[in-house]
Design an enzyme around this catalytic site. Structure first.
Site: not given
Length: 220
Positions: A14, A65, A90, A92, A107, A109, A136, A144-145, A173-174
């Site tokens: 991408n 984190r 990758m 969170i 983002n 997904h 999407s 998240l997402d 498609q991405e």
């Protein structure tokens, strides 16, 4: 011209689509930096080949984190970004990170959100007996997402398909819709307002922008 920072963890396909779209003038912006949490990410080589500044910030050197994300914020801010694009990053992200870059985090997904948040989306769609799958592009929020969807692309699932075949269709498609959404943002046509995505002054529906097939702007 807007400054774009791209975060990656892997091959960077991408990222390559975005690099090509910027070089062709389809995206009126410039990728000023690419940051990876993995030193062996092939996407770093793609960026270097395009003359883009790169940085590696491994999460393994941090005890939390939150500490990692604070260092990541500092690394990103060096590029004075107008937009941060997650392209297979990758990790969170913490609430503090998302809040810091609120309204300028995108983002992509590999599912038709809100279906199949998280991982292994292609296999989950197959196991559920779905005949349709996709991807999407959405703004990133603390959920998240779960941020507002901007644009989706659909692909078929045929009997006998495995996850790798479906993934190839989705990736194709991405590489079309991600540059298009970044183009809209750089044209100041796209904004996040509260928990909604707005395009050309209109709020987008839950599944994102709907347009006729012959009306789609396609990245080169």
């Amino acid at each position: 011209m807007k400054s774009i920072v791209v975060l990656i963890s892997g091959s960077g396909s991408n990222l390559q689509a975005l690099l090509d779209s910027c070089a062709a003038g389809f995206i009126p912006g410039k990728i000023t930096g690419v940051i990876s949490n993995k030193a062996n990410a092939f996407g770093l080589k793609r960026a270097e080949a395009a003359g883009i500044s790169t940085a590696v910030l491994s999460h393994k050197g941090f005890d939390s984190r939150e500490a990692y994300d604070q260092a990541l914020i500092a690394a990103i801010e060096q590029f004075k970004p107008d937009l941060i694009v997650l392209a297979g990053f990758m990790r969170i992200l913490t609430a503090e990170f998302v809040q810091h870059f609120s309204r300028k985090l995108l983002n992509i997904h590999p599912s038709l959100l809100p279906k199949y948040q998280g991982l292994a989306t292609h296999q989950r769609a197959i196991d559920a007996g779905d005949t349709e799958h996709g991807c999407s592009v959405h703004f990133v929020t603390e959920q998240l997402d779960g941020g507002p969807v901007i644009l989706q692309a659909k692909v078929p699932i045929f009997p006998g398909d495995d996850a790798s075949i479906v993934a190839e269709r989705v990736h194709a498609q991405e590489h079309q819709i991600y540059p298009l959404v970044v183009r809209w943002f750089c044209q100041d046509r796209l904004q996040q307002r509260a928990n909604e995505a707005w395009l050309d002054g209109n709020v987008l529906p839950a599944q994102g922008y709907a347009q006729d097939e012959d009306d789609v702007e396609v990245a080169p």
